[in-house]
Scaffold this motif. Structure first.
Motif, mmCIF file in Angstrom:
data_model
loop_
_atom_site.group_PDB
_atom_site.id
_atom_site.type_symbol
_atom_site.label_atom_id
_atom_site.label_comp_id
_atom_site.label_asym_id
_atom_site.label_seq_id
_atom_site.Cartn_x
_atom_site.Cartn_y
_atom_site.Cartn_z
ATOM 1 N N ILE A 72 0.830 -1.213 0.000
ATOM 2 C CA ILE A 72 0.000 0.000 0.000
ATOM 3 C C ILE A 72 0.861 1.258 0.000
ATOM 4 O O ILE A 72 0.352 2.354 -0.077
ATOM 5 N N TRP A 73 2.192 1.071 0.085
ATOM 6 C CA TRP A 73 3.082 2.229 0.173
ATOM 7 C C TRP A 73 3.896 2.474 -1.102
ATOM 8 O O TRP A 73 4.552 3.500 -1.212
ATOM 9 N N THR A 74 3.917 1.467 -1.987
ATOM 10 C CA THR A 74 4.789 1.598 -3.161
ATOM 11 C C THR A 74 3.960 1.456 -4.443
ATOM 12 O O THR A 74 2.849 0.933 -4.413
ATOM 13 N N GLU A 102 11.186 -1.519 16.914
ATOM 14 C CA GLU A 102 11.256 -0.074 17.109
ATOM 15 C C GLU A 102 11.893 0.605 15.904
ATOM 16 O O GLU A 102 12.904 0.156 15.390
ATOM 17 N N ALA A 103 11.250 1.669 15.475
ATOM 18 C CA ALA A 103 11.721 2.396 14.290
ATOM 19 C C ALA A 103 12.439 3.673 14.682
ATOM 20 O O ALA A 103 12.382 4.121 15.829
ATOM 21 N N LEU A 104 13.079 4.243 13.675
ATOM 22 C CA LEU A 104 13.818 5.497 13.817
ATOM 23 C C LEU A 104 12.945 6.618 14.385
ATOM 24 O O LEU A 104 13.410 7.438 15.161
ATOM 25 N N ASN A 105 11.675 6.647 14.005
ATOM 26 C CA ASN A 105 10.782 7.728 14.465
ATOM 27 C C ASN A 105 10.171 7.425 15.830
ATOM 28 O O ASN A 105 9.264 8.128 16.257
ATOM 29 N N GLY A 106 10.650 6.368 16.503
ATOM 30 C CA GLY A 106 10.143 6.039 17.828
ATOM 31 C C GLY A 106 8.920 5.133 17.798
ATOM 32 O O GLY A 106 8.463 4.682 18.846
ATOM 33 N N TYR A 107 8.400 4.859 16.598
ATOM 34 C CA TYR A 107 7.258 3.936 16.499
ATOM 35 C C TYR A 107 7.658 2.578 17.054
ATOM 36 O O TYR A 107 8.733 2.063 16.740
ATOM 37 N N GLN A 108 6.800 2.012 17.899
ATOM 38 C CA GLN A 108 7.077 0.712 18.507
ATOM 39 C C GLN A 108 5.860 -0.169 18.359
ATOM 40 O O GLN A 108 4.738 0.289 18.565
ATOM 41 N N SER A 154 -4.089 -7.527 6.483
ATOM 42 C CA SER A 154 -4.853 -7.205 7.690
ATOM 43 C C SER A 154 -4.242 -6.003 8.394
ATOM 44 O O SER A 154 -3.082 -5.650 8.150
ATOM 45 N N GLU A 155 -5.009 -5.411 9.276
ATOM 46 C CA GLU A 155 -4.518 -4.257 10.037
ATOM 47 C C GLU A 155 -3.286 -4.641 10.863
ATOM 48 O O GLU A 155 -2.348 -3.854 10.978
ATOM 49 N N VAL A 156 -3.281 -5.884 11.388
ATOM 50 C CA VAL A 156 -2.121 -6.316 12.179
ATOM 51 C C VAL A 156 -0.858 -6.347 11.309
ATOM 52 O O VAL A 156 0.202 -5.881 11.715
ATOM 53 N N SER A 157 -0.997 -6.883 10.086
ATOM 54 C CA SER A 157 0.169 -6.921 9.198
ATOM 55 C C SER A 157 0.616 -5.509 8.826
ATOM 56 O O SER A 157 1.812 -5.220 8.814
ATOM 57 N N PHE A 158 -0.339 -4.633 8.556
ATOM 58 C CA PHE A 158 0.042 -3.259 8.199
ATOM 59 C C PHE A 158 0.727 -2.573 9.378
ATOM 60 O O PHE A 158 1.752 -1.907 9.213
ATOM 61 N N ALA A 159 0.162 -2.763 10.569
ATOM 62 C CA ALA A 159 0.705 -2.076 11.748
ATOM 63 C C ALA A 159 2.096 -2.591 12.120
ATOM 64 O O ALA A 159 2.874 -1.883 12.749
ATOM 65 N N THR A 160 2.394 -3.841 11.725
ATOM 66 C CA THR A 160 3.716 -4.384 12.048
ATOM 67 C C THR A 160 4.677 -4.279 10.862
ATOM 68 O O THR A 160 5.779 -4.797 10.920
ATOM 69 N N SER A 161 4.251 -3.592 9.813
ATOM 70 C CA SER A 161 5.135 -3.326 8.666
ATOM 71 C C SER A 161 5.988 -2.099 8.991
ATOM 72 O O SER A 161 5.774 -1.021 8.455
ATOM 73 N N VAL A 162 6.914 -2.297 9.893
ATOM 74 C CA VAL A 162 7.708 -1.190 10.433
ATOM 75 C C VAL A 162 8.809 -0.821 9.451
ATOM 76 O O VAL A 162 9.649 -1.649 9.109
ATOM 77 N N TRP A 163 8.795 0.421 9.007
ATOM 78 C CA TRP A 163 9.899 0.876 8.154
ATOM 79 C C TRP A 163 10.922 1.593 9.026
ATOM 80 O O TRP A 163 10.656 1.948 10.171
ATOM 81 N N GLN A 164 12.095 1.794 8.489
ATOM 82 C CA GLN A 164 13.223 2.378 9.246
ATOM 83 C C GLN A 164 13.397 1.637 10.577
ATOM 84 O O GLN A 164 13.645 2.245 11.614
HETATM 85 N N1 LIG Z 1 8.420 3.447 11.111
HETATM 86 C C1 LIG Z 1 7.093 3.369 11.196
HETATM 87 N N2 LIG Z 1 6.465 2.298 10.647
HETATM 88 C C2 LIG Z 1 5.106 2.198 10.732
HETATM 89 C C3 LIG Z 1 4.337 3.159 11.373
HETATM 90 C C4 LIG Z 1 5.032 4.294 11.911
HETATM 91 O O1 LIG Z 1 4.454 5.220 12.476
HETATM 92 N N3 LIG Z 1 6.396 4.354 11.778
HETATM 93 N N4 LIG Z 1 2.952 2.982 11.481
HETATM 94 C C5 LIG Z 1 2.440 1.599 11.325
HETATM 95 C C6 LIG Z 1 0.989 1.480 11.260
HETATM 96 S S1 LIG Z 1 0.113 1.466 12.724
HETATM 97 C C7 LIG Z 1 0.344 1.279 10.072
HETATM 98 S S2 LIG Z 1 -1.318 0.958 9.965
HETATM 99 C C8 LIG Z 1 1.066 1.466 8.854
HETATM 100 C C9 LIG Z 1 0.513 2.764 8.356
HETATM 101 O O2 LIG Z 1 0.971 3.106 7.114
HETATM 102 P P1 LIG Z 1 0.476 4.523 6.541
HETATM 103 O O3 LIG Z 1 0.840 5.554 7.571
HETATM 104 O O4 LIG Z 1 1.184 4.695 5.287
HETATM 105 O O5 LIG Z 1 -1.004 4.387 6.387
HETATM 106 O O6 LIG Z 1 2.481 1.539 8.985
HETATM 107 C C10 LIG Z 1 3.068 0.946 10.126
HETATM 108 N N5 LIG Z 1 4.506 1.118 10.142
#
Ligand SMILES: Nc1nc2c(c(=O)[nH]1)N[C@H]1C(S)=C(S)[C@@H](COP(=O)(O)O)O[C@H]1N2
Ligand SMILES: [Mo]
Length: 171
Positions: A72-74, A102-108, A154-164
């Motif tokens: 959904i990001w590319t 944990e990501a660079l922006n503090g997202y956990q 699923s929302e769980v997979s999206f939420a755990t798709s941690v970048w950086q």
């Molecule tokens: N590094 C990082 N990855 C992250 C997030 C984030 O805030 N930072 N948010 C997560 C969540 S909760 C979701 S639902 C998706 C959101 O992607 P979007 O912001 O492009 O909709 O990325 C996930 N990966």
């Protein structure tokens, strides 16, 4: 965990290449370049104080998994290459049931280790065979083969798709 026939077929068609872990006790190569990932918490007895530190070469030295999927990001289908999260944790001797990513922006975000598929998600370090920068969600991005199965959309997979991604802690 067993793959369903449908998943196996789809996996084959997507050109997945997967190699078994040679030895779980094998130590991680010591980093000589910039450390891009640290793993700490409940790990194996051989873990250095402060946890496992990995550079790109260290990650590339581990068994790799590749798959092609849209996200959904590319734009369009991309081929992601990286290390299976589950296998990496096994190699690290993870002894807890939970991993925090944990990501660079503090997202956990928290993931349940026993629920992780042996191959997916991966910690991707290449998109279409090329490393990607922080600006492009790199250098490490937890990705699932979203196109392969509905459960990866699923929302769980999206939420755990941690970048950086920069750190993982096993609890
Ligand atoms: N590094 C990082 N990855 C992250 C997030 C984030 O805030 N930072 N948010 C997560 C969540 S909760 C979701 S639902 C998706 C959101 O992607 P979007 O912001 O492009 O909709 O990325 C996930 N990966
Ligand atoms: Mo989310």
């Amino acid at each position: 965990m067993r793959l369903s026939r449908r998943l196996m077929t789809a996996t084959f068609l997507l050109g997945l290449c997967w190699q078994p872990v040679s030895s779980l006790a094998e130590p991680f190569p010591a980093p000589t370049e910039e450390v891009i990932l640290t793993i700490d918490g409940k790990l194996g007895p051989d873990t250095p104080a402060g946890g496992i530190a990995l550079d790109l070469s260290g990650l590339k030295a581990l068994p790799a998994t590749s798959f092609t999927t849209r996200t959904i990001w590319t734009d369009g289908a991309k081929t992601f290459t990286g290390v299976s999260l589950r296998r990496l944790l096994e190699m690290a001797g993870a002894s807890g049931n939970t991993v925090w990513a944990e990501a660079l922006n503090g997202y956990q975000v928290e993931m349940n280790i026993p629920e992780l598929h042996p191959e997916f998600p991966i910690i991707a370090y290449q998109i279409d065979g090329v490393e990607f920068s922080r600006r492009d969600k790199g250098p490490l991005w937890i990705v699932y083969p979203y196109d392969l199965d509905e459960r990866y959309r699923s929302e769980v997979s999206f939420a755990t798709s941690v970048w950086q991604l920069q750190k993982m802690t096993v609890e």
